[in-house]
Structures are given as structure tokens and as C-alpha cells.
Design a protein around this motif. Structure first.
Motif, PDB file in Angstrom:
ATOM      1  N   VAL A  24     -14.508  81.914  70.797  1.00 37.26           N
ATOM      2  CA  VAL A  24     -13.883  81.062  71.808  1.00 37.26           C
ATOM      3  C   VAL A  24     -14.844  79.946  72.214  1.00 37.26           C
ATOM      4  O   VAL A  24     -16.032  80.179  72.416  1.00 37.26           O
ATOM      5  N   LYS A  25     -14.304  78.741  72.341  1.00 35.28           N
ATOM      6  CA  LYS A  25     -15.107  77.581  72.745  1.00 35.28           C
ATOM      7  C   LYS A  25     -14.904  77.225  74.218  1.00 35.28           C
ATOM      8  O   LYS A  25     -15.777  76.654  74.842  1.00 35.28           O
ATOM      9  N   ALA A  26     -13.721  77.544  74.748  1.00 31.89           N
ATOM     10  CA  ALA A  26     -13.415  77.193  76.139  1.00 31.89           C
ATOM     11  C   ALA A  26     -12.439  78.207  76.720  1.00 31.89           C
ATOM     12  O   ALA A  26     -11.630  78.782  76.003  1.00 31.89           O
ATOM     13  N   ILE A  27     -12.552  78.392  78.019  1.00 34.61           N
ATOM     14  CA  ILE A  27     -11.631  79.256  78.752  1.00 34.61           C
ATOM     15  C   ILE A  27     -11.001  78.417  79.855  1.00 34.61           C
ATOM     16  O   ILE A  27     -11.701  77.704  80.578  1.00 34.61           O
ATOM     17  N   ILE A  28      -9.692  78.513  79.964  1.00 35.45           N
ATOM     18  CA  ILE A  28      -8.982  77.890  81.072  1.00 35.45           C
ATOM     19  C   ILE A  28      -8.629  79.018  82.032  1.00 35.45           C
ATOM     20  O   ILE A  28      -7.866  79.914  81.681  1.00 35.45           O
ATOM     21  N   PHE A  29      -9.222  78.996  83.201  1.00 30.47           N
ATOM     22  CA  PHE A  29      -9.007  80.040  84.202  1.00 30.47           C
ATOM     23  C   PHE A  29      -8.238  79.417  85.358  1.00 30.47           C
ATOM     24  O   PHE A  29      -8.724  78.498  86.008  1.00 30.47           O
ATOM     25  N   ILE A  30      -7.038  79.902  85.580  1.00 33.94           N
ATOM     26  CA  ILE A  30      -6.181  79.355  86.638  1.00 33.94           C
ATOM     27  C   ILE A  30      -5.947  80.438  87.683  1.00 33.94           C
ATOM     28  O   ILE A  30      -5.607  81.568  87.342  1.00 33.94           O
ATOM     29  N   THR A  31      -6.151  80.074  88.932  1.00 34.72           N
ATOM     30  CA  THR A  31      -5.904  81.022  90.011  1.00 34.72           C
ATOM     31  C   THR A  31      -5.204  80.320  91.166  1.00 34.72           C
ATOM     32  O   THR A  31      -5.451  79.143  91.429  1.00 34.72           O
ATOM     33  N   SER A  52      -8.823  88.028  91.373  1.00 41.12           N
ATOM     34  CA  SER A  52      -9.076  86.885  90.512  1.00 41.12           C
ATOM     35  C   SER A  52     -10.577  86.592  90.412  1.00 41.12           C
ATOM     36  O   SER A  52     -11.096  86.307  89.327  1.00 41.12           O
ATOM     37  N   LEU A  53     -11.260  86.680  91.522  1.00 43.27           N
ATOM     38  CA  LEU A  53     -12.719  86.515  91.512  1.00 43.27           C
ATOM     39  C   LEU A  53     -13.376  87.587  90.647  1.00 43.27           C
ATOM     40  O   LEU A  53     -14.318  87.299  89.904  1.00 43.27           O
ATOM     41  N   GLU A  54     -12.883  88.793  90.740  1.00 43.56           N
ATOM     42  CA  GLU A  54     -13.440  89.889  89.937  1.00 43.56           C
ATOM     43  C   GLU A  54     -13.222  89.640  88.446  1.00 43.56           C
ATOM     44  O   GLU A  54     -14.121  89.833  87.633  1.00 43.56           O
ATOM     45  N   LEU A  55     -12.037  89.209  88.065  1.00 45.89           N
ATOM     46  CA  LEU A  55     -11.764  88.908  86.659  1.00 45.89           C
ATOM     47  C   LEU A  55     -12.648  87.763  86.172  1.00 45.89           C
ATOM     48  O   LEU A  55     -13.200  87.811  85.072  1.00 45.89           O
ATOM     49  N   CYS A  56     -12.815  86.744  86.986  1.00 42.16           N
ATOM     50  CA  CYS A  56     -13.684  85.631  86.619  1.00 42.16           C
ATOM     51  C   CYS A  56     -15.116  86.113  86.424  1.00 42.16           C
ATOM     52  O   CYS A  56     -15.791  85.717  85.469  1.00 42.16           O
ATOM     53  N   ARG A  57     -15.593  86.979  87.301  1.00 44.34           N
ATOM     54  CA  ARG A  57     -16.941  87.539  87.165  1.00 44.34           C
ATOM     55  C   ARG A  57     -17.081  88.293  85.841  1.00 44.34           C
ATOM     56  O   ARG A  57     -18.072  88.150  85.127  1.00 44.34           O
ATOM     57  N   ILE A  58     -16.075  89.079  85.488  1.00 37.83           N
ATOM     58  CA  ILE A  58     -16.095  89.833  84.233  1.00 37.83           C
ATOM     59  C   ILE A  58     -16.148  88.877  83.040  1.00 37.83           C
ATOM     60  O   ILE A  58     -16.933  89.075  82.106  1.00 37.83           O
ATOM     61  N   LEU A  59     -15.338  87.839  83.071  1.00 40.16           N
ATOM     62  CA  LEU A  59     -15.339  86.871  81.971  1.00 40.16           C
ATOM     63  C   LEU A  59     -16.676  86.157  81.843  1.00 40.16           C
ATOM     64  O   LEU A  59     -17.211  86.002  80.750  1.00 40.16           O
ATOM     65  N   CYS A  68     -19.199  79.427  76.269  1.00 43.23           N
ATOM     66  CA  CYS A  68     -17.921  78.750  76.509  1.00 43.23           C
ATOM     67  C   CYS A  68     -18.004  77.770  77.669  1.00 43.23           C
ATOM     68  O   CYS A  68     -18.725  77.990  78.632  1.00 43.23           O
ATOM     69  N   VAL A  69     -17.223  76.734  77.559  1.00 40.50           N
ATOM     70  CA  VAL A  69     -16.958  75.872  78.707  1.00 40.50           C
ATOM     71  C   VAL A  69     -15.858  76.565  79.505  1.00 40.50           C
ATOM     72  O   VAL A  69     -14.886  77.057  78.936  1.00 40.50           O
ATOM     73  N   ILE A  70     -16.015  76.627  80.808  1.00 37.49           N
ATOM     74  CA  ILE A  70     -15.014  77.263  81.663  1.00 37.49           C
ATOM     75  C   ILE A  70     -14.333  76.165  82.492  1.00 37.49           C
ATOM     76  O   ILE A  70     -14.994  75.441  83.231  1.00 37.49           O
ATOM     77  N   PHE A  71     -13.033  76.059  82.335  1.00 41.35           N
ATOM     78  CA  PHE A  71     -12.243  75.152  83.149  1.00 41.35           C
ATOM     79  C   PHE A  71     -11.570  75.993  84.226  1.00 41.35           C
ATOM     80  O   PHE A  71     -10.728  76.830  83.921  1.00 41.35           O
ATOM     81  N   ASN A 123     -21.582  75.793  82.092  1.00 33.89           N
ATOM     82  CA  ASN A 123     -20.681  74.650  82.130  1.00 33.89           C
ATOM     83  C   ASN A 123     -19.354  75.061  82.767  1.00 33.89           C
ATOM     84  O   ASN A 123     -18.448  75.526  82.095  1.00 33.89           O
ATOM     85  N   LEU A 124     -19.266  74.916  84.091  1.00 33.31           N
ATOM     86  CA  LEU A 124     -18.063  75.254  84.842  1.00 33.31           C
ATOM     87  C   LEU A 124     -17.472  73.961  85.405  1.00 33.31           C
ATOM     88  O   LEU A 124     -18.137  73.246  86.142  1.00 33.31           O
ATOM     89  N   ARG A 125     -16.244  73.685  85.014  1.00 35.43           N
ATOM     90  CA  ARG A 125     -15.574  72.466  85.473  1.00 35.43           C
ATOM     91  C   ARG A 125     -14.401  72.865  86.356  1.00 35.43           C
ATOM     92  O   ARG A 125     -13.531  73.617  85.928  1.00 35.43           O
ATOM     93  N   CYS A 126     -14.402  72.373  87.570  1.00 33.39           N
ATOM     94  CA  CYS A 126     -13.418  72.796  88.574  1.00 33.39           C
ATOM     95  C   CYS A 126     -12.439  71.670  88.903  1.00 33.39           C
ATOM     96  O   CYS A 126     -12.842  70.504  89.018  1.00 33.39           O
TER      97      CYS A 126
END
Length: 131
Positions: A24-31, A52-59, A68-71, A123-126
Motif C-alpha cells: 500500500v502506498k496511501a491510506i484514506i482514513f475518513i471519520t 475511530s481513533l483506536e483504529l487509526c492508532r492500529i493502522l 504510507c501517506v495517510i490522508f 506524512n499525515l495530510r488532514c
């Protein structure tokens, strides 16, 4: 080639699908940030935003996703703006010390909660969404 996977609420299935993501090169995380006061039916002590915070922490801590870049999309900010006027953020996040009924302070607090999970060099882009 793009491959999109909606993990959704499959919390019991996470271990089964994790190994598919070794390239994986990027993850799109939507909450949905308006869910800060909505409890998860299986976990009455936790809100959907806590989960959602817990899942993000796991990822973010998973070795497959270290490069990965995280969007991060904080969704439903328009509903959050309405809700925060009557449902105080500090009732669900006692560590929130900002003013009540303050949309910007509440949004920044939630964004900070996600950024805390991330290594500073990551690399976290919000982005905020009104969808």
C-alpha cells in the motif's frame, strides 16, 4: 492501478485482511467528527470517535503501513458545528479544556487527537469535509 477497500465496521475481520496490504502506498482514513458523542452499541463506554481513533492508532502502528501517506478526512464538520452547540465535547473527552460551543477549538482538538497518534515525521495530510 488503484484498489480501494472499505474496511467499515469489520472490526472482527481486521486480522484476516491486514496481510493483503503489504504494498500500500496511501491510506484514506475518513471519520465523522460529529460522532464524538455517539456510543458504539457493543461498547457503551466508548464513542464512535474513540473507536475511530483506536483504529487509526492500529493502522499507524502497523508495519505494513509505515511508509504510507495517510490522508485523514474529518467528515461531517457541518453537523459537528451544529452538535457542539448543545453536546459538550468535554463530556466525552475530559481532556478537552477548550471553550464550550466553540467549533474551531473543538475541531482543532479532534485533529490534535489524531495527530498525537502519528510520529512527527510521518506524512499525515488532514482535510475537513462537509459531506
Amino acid at each position: 492501478m488503484f484498489r480501494m477497500v472499505d474496511q467499515g465496521c469489520l472490526t472482527l475481520e481486521r486480522r484476516k485482511w491486514m496481510h493483503y496490504f503489504d504494498d500500500v502506498k496511501a491510506i484514506i482514513f475518513i471519520t465523522a467528527i460529529n460522532e464524538y458523542d455517539q456510543v458504539v452499541h457493543d461498547y457503551l463506554e466508548e464513542t464512535k470517535l474513540h473507536k475511530s481513533l483506536e483504529l487509526c492508532r492500529i493502522l499507524l502502528s502497523n508495519p505494513y503501513f509505515q511508509k504510507c501517506v495517510i490522508f485523514l478526512f474529518l467528515n461531517k464538520t457541518d453537523l459537528f458545528a451544529e452538535k457542539i452547540m448543545k453536546s459538550h465535547l468535554n463530556q466525552y473527552f475530559p481532556e478537552y479544556t477548550g471553550p464550550q460551543r466553540d467549533v474551531q477549538s473543538g475541531w482543532e482538538f479532534i485533529l490534535h487527537k489524531f495527530r498525537e497518534l502519528c510520529h512527527p515525521e510521518r506524512n499525515l495530510r488532514c482535510h475537513a469535509l462537509h459531506v
